[in-house]
Design a protein around this motif. Structure first.
Motif, PDB file in Angstrom:
ATOM      1  N   LEU A   1     -10.864   2.820  12.854  1.00  0.00           N
ATOM      2  CA  LEU A   1     -11.543   3.497  11.547  1.00  0.00           C
ATOM      3  C   LEU A   1     -11.348   5.005  11.514  1.00  0.00           C
ATOM      4  CD1 LEU A   1     -14.752   1.301  10.684  1.00  0.00           C
ATOM      5  CD2 LEU A   1     -12.326   1.213   9.780  1.00  0.00           C
ATOM      6  N   LYS A   2     -11.564   5.684  12.746  1.00  0.00           N
ATOM      7  CA  LYS A   2     -11.737   7.242  13.036  1.00  0.00           C
ATOM      8  C   LYS A   2     -10.885   7.232  14.204  1.00  0.00           C
ATOM      9  CE  LYS A   2     -15.129   8.967  10.151  1.00  0.00           C
ATOM     10  NZ  LYS A   2     -16.229   8.309  10.032  1.00  0.00           N
ATOM     11  N   THR A   3     -10.224   8.416  14.375  1.00  0.00           N
ATOM     12  CA  THR A   3      -9.392   8.760  15.413  1.00  0.00           C
ATOM     13  C   THR A   3     -10.369   9.542  16.484  1.00  0.00           C
ATOM     14  OG1 THR A   3      -8.626  11.039  14.738  1.00  0.00           O
ATOM     15  CG2 THR A   3      -7.162   9.165  14.189  1.00  0.00           C
TER      16      THR A   3
ATOM     17  N   SER B   1      -0.734   8.624  11.909  1.00  0.00           N
ATOM     18  CA  SER B   1      -2.034   8.324  12.084  1.00  0.00           C
ATOM     19  C   SER B   1      -2.331   7.167  12.867  1.00  0.00           C
ATOM     20  CB  SER B   1      -2.707   8.351  10.576  1.00  0.00           C
ATOM     21  OG  SER B   1      -4.113   8.123  10.926  1.00  0.00           O
ATOM     22  N   LEU B   2      -1.630   6.100  12.691  1.00  0.00           N
ATOM     23  CA  LEU B   2      -2.101   4.861  13.466  1.00  0.00           C
ATOM     24  C   LEU B   2      -1.667   5.263  14.935  1.00  0.00           C
ATOM     25  CD1 LEU B   2      -1.251   1.909  11.318  1.00  0.00           C
ATOM     26  CD2 LEU B   2      -3.553   2.407  12.276  1.00  0.00           C
ATOM     27  N   ALA B   3      -0.589   6.044  15.050  1.00  0.00           N
ATOM     28  CA  ALA B   3      -0.232   6.245  16.530  1.00  0.00           C
ATOM     29  C   ALA B   3      -0.758   7.417  17.308  1.00  0.00           C
ATOM     30  CB  ALA B   3       1.358   6.500  16.422  1.00  0.00           C
ATOM     31  N   ASP B   4      -1.832   8.035  16.383  1.00  0.00           N
ATOM     32  CA  ASP B   4      -2.578   9.130  16.843  1.00  0.00           C
ATOM     33  C   ASP B   4      -3.527   8.886  18.230  1.00  0.00           C
ATOM     34  OD1 ASP B   4      -4.013  11.888  15.569  1.00  0.00           O
ATOM     35  OD2 ASP B   4      -5.207  11.046  17.086  1.00  0.00           O
ATOM     36  N   GLY B   5      -3.369   9.592  19.088  1.00  0.00           N
ATOM     37  CA  GLY B   5      -4.064   9.333  20.294  1.00  0.00           C
ATOM     38  C   GLY B   5      -2.932   8.491  21.454  1.00  0.00           C
ATOM     39  N   GLY B   6      -1.604   8.234  20.937  1.00  0.00           N
ATOM     40  CA  GLY B   6      -0.926   7.517  21.939  1.00  0.00           C
ATOM     41  C   GLY B   6      -1.583   6.180  22.290  1.00  0.00           C
ATOM     42  N   PHE B   7      -1.227   5.783  23.625  1.00  0.00           N
ATOM     43  CA  PHE B   7      -1.610   4.660  24.206  1.00  0.00           C
ATOM     44  C   PHE B   7      -3.128   4.666  24.563  1.00  0.00           C
ATOM     45  CE2 PHE B   7       3.172   3.614  24.467  1.00  0.00           C
ATOM     46  CZ  PHE B   7       3.089   2.585  23.463  1.00  0.00           C
TER      47      PHE B   7
ATOM     48  N   ILE C   1       0.883  -1.262   0.072  1.00  0.00           N
ATOM     49  CA  ILE C   1       0.002   0.076  -0.039  1.00  0.00           C
ATOM     50  C   ILE C   1       1.046   1.255  -0.157  1.00  0.00           C
ATOM     51  CG2 ILE C   1      -1.820  -1.057   1.233  1.00  0.00           C
ATOM     52  CD1 ILE C   1      -0.842   0.783   3.601  1.00  0.00           C
ATOM     53  N   GLU C   2       0.216   2.335  -0.495  1.00  0.00           N
ATOM     54  CA  GLU C   2       0.937   3.682  -0.213  1.00  0.00           C
ATOM     55  C   GLU C   2       0.639   3.994   0.992  1.00  0.00           C
ATOM     56  OE1 GLU C   2       0.352   6.597  -3.066  1.00  0.00           O
ATOM     57  OE2 GLU C   2       0.425   5.442  -4.965  1.00  0.00           O
ATOM     58  N   LEU C   3       1.772   4.494   1.873  1.00  0.00           N
ATOM     59  CA  LEU C   3       1.371   4.885   3.248  1.00  0.00           C
ATOM     60  C   LEU C   3       0.514   6.092   3.184  1.00  0.00           C
ATOM     61  CD1 LEU C   3       4.811   4.691   4.777  1.00  0.00           C
ATOM     62  CD2 LEU C   3       2.548   3.242   5.408  1.00  0.00           C
ATOM     63  N   GLY C   4      -0.546   6.205   3.870  1.00  0.00           N
ATOM     64  CA  GLY C   4      -1.830   7.229   3.831  1.00  0.00           C
ATOM     65  C   GLY C   4      -2.910   6.722   3.496  1.00  0.00           C
TER      66      GLY C   4
ATOM     67  N   GLY D   1     -12.482  12.520  15.416  1.00  0.00           N
ATOM     68  CA  GLY D   1     -13.408  12.307  14.197  1.00  0.00           C
ATOM     69  C   GLY D   1     -12.689  12.232  12.656  1.00  0.00           C
ATOM     70  N   GLU D   2     -11.254  12.264  12.884  1.00  0.00           N
ATOM     71  CA  GLU D   2     -10.684  12.237  11.500  1.00  0.00           C
ATOM     72  C   GLU D   2     -10.511  10.739  10.942  1.00  0.00           C
ATOM     73  OE1 GLU D   2      -6.990  13.974  12.114  1.00  0.00           O
ATOM     74  OE2 GLU D   2      -8.079  15.948  12.721  1.00  0.00           O
ATOM     75  N   LYS D   3     -10.372  10.450   9.752  1.00  0.00           N
ATOM     76  CA  LYS D   3     -10.339   9.179   9.296  1.00  0.00           C
ATOM     77  C   LYS D   3      -8.944   8.716   9.745  1.00  0.00           C
ATOM     78  CE  LYS D   3     -12.770   8.525   4.939  1.00  0.00           C
ATOM     79  NZ  LYS D   3     -12.519   8.446   3.534  1.00  0.00           N
ATOM     80  N   ARG D   4      -8.759   7.393   9.910  1.00  0.00           N
ATOM     81  CA  ARG D   4      -7.558   6.935  10.365  1.00  0.00           C
ATOM     82  C   ARG D   4      -6.723   6.396   9.003  1.00  0.00           C
ATOM     83  NH1 ARG D   4      -5.099   6.131  15.545  1.00  0.00           N
ATOM     84  NH2 ARG D   4      -7.060   6.095  16.635  1.00  0.00           N
ATOM     85  N   LEU D   5      -5.772   6.754   9.028  1.00  0.00           N
ATOM     86  CA  LEU D   5      -5.006   6.423   7.857  1.00  0.00           C
ATOM     87  C   LEU D   5      -3.755   5.276   8.075  1.00  0.00           C
ATOM     88  CD1 LEU D   5      -4.429  10.028   6.386  1.00  0.00           C
ATOM     89  CD2 LEU D   5      -6.042   8.603   6.146  1.00  0.00           C
TER      90      LEU D   5
END
Lengths: 334, 453
Positions: B299-301, B313-319, B255-258, B304-308
């Motif tokens: 699916l969403k952070t 993006s996958l690490a958004d929100g920390g632990f 996949i292309e990242l993002g 409310g943004e789309k998780r990519l």
């Protein structure tokens, strides 16, 4: 420019040689700021970093790079930098982590102190006393192993082992051909000589001294006595293989066992040979130097010569005082 | 259709042989690098590309290479980490099986860049077919003059060896891998010193994942800046994702990242949705070591943004509400999966694979496994849940190597996000052994973010 570096541990600043570990810097200060060490042994190259009881927090990396270190670090394997600030007992995080490590070390330990020869001079016992909690949350069957005789003088009881690897390093470093190692993986790891082959080396007995717990014990001393009933006396002899400087442990007129002289951190000052340790147990073999100083914190020094230091409860009770004095005299007779 | 940089020619018949690979433009990077570029220029290109390590930690590869000490008169080594053993990850095995020459080509270019005269590919012992494939590919490349003495007349010599490991998860940790490669017991070393200063046989060493090394090939072919255009933000390039679990079309995807996670799961180009028309319950986004996320959070952070599918993006929100890219082992769980059982299964793995060197991991992993086993089989207590969290916290960060963290995160995150299910196992022990908790509210839309007052 002086070539010493400044390091601050728990608010106490000390100047030390560059390149030594935080633990050794703390040992130069001494007292409560010294982190406990179960696996590190200053005489053994490569030891340390395994037990994680010496974890400390580095709140300032150095004068040049003041960023704190992201995780707690093992003080025995982290070197000091100029201007480093370290928190040991002043950091709740460290105290908490250490408590966790002690609990984890104890979950598979049999806690058979009442029948263990190491009791009284066991580092794990001291550590659990200082940092542990009185109850365990571990409710499963503990790991057990069969006892193994390593030669006719040493017994290995893996059940008590905390896998500090000290004996492995000792065996590695006293001989050229490695005869002692770790088998298995994870919590099934066990210290073993390959195919239970006896370690046949003049200095093999030192594995008993380096063992912080009762996993490796002296078969010539097994179940002879509790260490706190014996009297340590420094002595030496003219030994062709080693320095011959030892501590004799007396009970009455008998030498029950011979060990290396251990410093205040429980480390042998000089390794001794097997002849000194196992075969020369007559007072006549030795030149007595005098009583061995044992730290007042140790249970071994509890009713020893030197000073009569009665407990508060004894001080207020004439009867107990009298009894204590009698006991003291009896104990110091030898 | 996303761009393919690594698996562009994967469907060409016979791409695993040297001749076909060469016809498809293979070994161009070696020619370009050895004839026109200096080692420093290659490191510079890799730095420009923004390539991040594909093995799990996501450390920039160019930076890692530039940290390599270069003392006079000491050999330097490049070691390829093909010990891939993270549950849920199988991309390296795929790459080595079907397009081994890509790895060989990457190894030659990378070794040249680092000035290594001997390089190793450390392959996990269970992957015997792949070891044979690689050995064959090396022989082919050697016959064609791409390995050995004086490669392509440039005066550069390189020997490449494949070393089978014993099949231990811990040997995927770089210092344990080096120990194992030296013929010792695979125990992680205590850092510092880092391998870049003192690694294999005490010499400066770089350890890179298979995919990172393979990605050097398109970087050299197209240039680092061109590579950096693919992807999003600091997550550049393409990534192989091993999609597994209850997906309609599991497999290895480039996949292309993002790429949005939702698109990755549901589009026909990639996984094609959840198998058998069921609903998604949870996802482990990067191999078993990373925190598990429920369907709504993957699916969403929380904003409310789309998780990519990107490192950030996958690490958004920390632990608290995020996860990690990890090694790209994407495991999807449908509504019929039991999270307790899965967590137990993961911790059983870590218990089995702990090397036993440092105490928190040796004793703690076993403890967690036993408690989870008890909960799964209906003998749990309420206090067990807090006990698990506490034990995982005592392991995390207090160990020599990251295996302790890897063992603690899945447990801590599963309890954080699926606490209801754990509690249900304790309050309904008889039911819990017969049926699953089901989807519950794990796919419900996230509550809107409250406006800051």
């Amino acid at each position: 420019m002086s070539d010493k570096v400044k390091v601050t541990i728990d608010g106490i600043t000390v100047e030390v040689e560059p390149g030594i570990s935080i633990l050794n810097a703390a040992r130069q200060i001494g007292g409560d700021v010294v982190p406990p060490a179960m696996c590190y042994y200053s005489k053994l190259e490569g030891s340390g970093g395994k037990c994680r009881t010496c974890l400390v927090k580095v709140s300032k990396g150095s004068e040049k790079d003041p960023r704190p270190m992201p995780k707690l670090v093992a003080s025995c394997r982290t070197n000091v930098m100029d201007g480093m600030e370290v928190q040991n007992i002043t950091s709740p995080e460290v105290v908490e982590a250490r408590k966790g490590v002690v609990e984890i070390l104890l979950i598979n330990h049999p806690l058979d102190c009442p029948i263990c020869d190491q009791a009284g001079e066991c580092h794990l016992q001291d550590l659990a006393f200082e940092h542990g909690s009185e109850a365990t949350r571990y409710e499963f069957e503990r790991r057990t192993f069969d006892r193994i005789d390593i030669g006719d003088k040493i017994q290995l009881h893996m059940t008590r082992c905390i896998l500090c690897y000290r004996c492995v390093y000792t065996a590695d470093q006293i001989t050229n051909n490695r005869v002692h190692g770790v088998l298995g993986r994870g919590d099934a790891s066990e210290i073993s000589t390959y195919i239970e082959k006896a370690i046949d080396n003049d200095f093999s007995g030192n594995v008993i001294d380096v063992c912080p717990v009762g996993a490796l014990t002296d078969r010539t001393f097994r179940f002879k006595n509790r260490v706190w009933f014996t009297k340590p006396v420094d002595a030496h002899r003219d030994c062709p293989t080693c320095s011959g400087k030892v501590t004799l442990w007396y009970k009455g007129a008998d030498v029950l066992r011979v060990t290396a002289r251990k410093d205040q951190f429980g480390e042998a000052e000089e390794f001794i040979c097997n002849t000194c340790r196992f075969d020369t147990k007559q007072t006549g073999d030795w030149v007595i130097e005098g009583p061995r100083n044992i730290s007042n914190n140790s249970v071994i020094s509890a009713n020893h010569y030197e000073t009569l230091r009665p407990l508060p409860v004894v001080q207020n009770n004439a009867l107990l005082q009298e009894a204590n004095k009698e006991q003291f005299e009896r104990a110091t007779k030898f | 259709m996303g761009r393919k940089l690594l698996l562009e020619h994967i469907n060409v018949p016979g791409i695993n042989t040297f001749d076909v690979y060469r016809q498809q433009g293979g070994y161009r990077a070696v020619e370009k690098a050895l004839k026109t570029l200096s080692p420093e220029a290659i490191v510079e290109e890799v730095k420009k590309s923004g390539l991040r390590g594909r093995g799990g930690a996501g450390f920039p590869t160019g930076m890692k290479w530039s940290f390599l000490a270069k003392p006079e008169g000491k050999a330097r080594y490049l070691v390829c980490n093909a010990d891939e053993s993270e549950p849920g990850t199988f991309k390296d095995r795929y790459l080595m099986t079907y397009i081994p020459h890509l790895l060989i080509e990457g190894m030659i270019v990378s070794s040249f860049a680092l000035g290594a005269a001997v390089s190793y590919i450390y392959v996990r012992g269970e992957m015997m077919p792949q070891i044979r494939i690689l050995e064959r590919a090396i022989a082919e490349a050697k016959n064609a003059g791409f390995l050995g003495k004086n490669i392509l007349g440039s005066g550069y010599d390189l020997e490449l060896y494949v070393q089978p490991g014993g099949g231990a998860y811990i040997c995927g940790e770089e210092t344990a891998l080096i120990e194992s490669l030296e013929g010792k017991r695979g125990n992680p070393r205590i850092k510092p010193p880092f391998p870049a200063i003192s690694g294999l046989y005490g010499c400066p060493t770089v350890v890179n994942n298979v995919e990172s090394i393979a990605a050097v090939v398109p970087i050299i072919n197209d240039g680092g800046e061109e590579y950096a255009k693919v992807g999003i933000g600091r997550s550049t390039g393409t990534k192989l994702i091993s999609a597994g679990g209850n997906l309609a079309k599991p497999g290895v995807y480039e996949i292309e990242l993002g790429l949005p996670v939702e698109e990755f799961i549901y589009s026909e180009e990639y996984c094609g949705g959840i198998a058998n028309g069921k609903r998604l319950k949870a996802v482990v986004a990067g191999g078993s070591s990373v925190p598990v996320l429920p369907a709504n959070l993957i699916l969403k952070t929380v904003n409310g943004e789309k998780r990519l599918m990107s490192y950030e993006s996958l690490a958004d929100g920390g632990f608290v509400s995020g996860s990690m890219m990890g090694s790209g082992g994407f495991i999807a769980f449908d509504e019929d999966q039991c999270m307790v059982r899965n967590t137990w299964n993961f911790s059983r793995f870590y218990h089995h694979e702990s090397c036993g060197q440092c105490s928190p991991c040796r004793e703690g992993t076993g403890w967690m496994e036993k408690v989870l086993h008890r909960i799964e089989y209906g003998h749990g207590k309420y206090s067990d849940i807090d006990l698990l969290v506490d034990v995982s916290r005592k392991i995390e960060g207090n160990t020599i190597c990251p295996l302790g963290d890897a063992a603690a995160w899945p447990v801590a995150s599963a309890i954080r996000h699926f606490r209801d299910e754990f509690e249900w196992h304790i309050t309904h022990p008889a039911e819990a052994v017969k049926r699953n908790f089901g989807l519950a509210h794990y796919a419900d839309p996230l509550p809107p973010v409250a406006e800051p007052a």
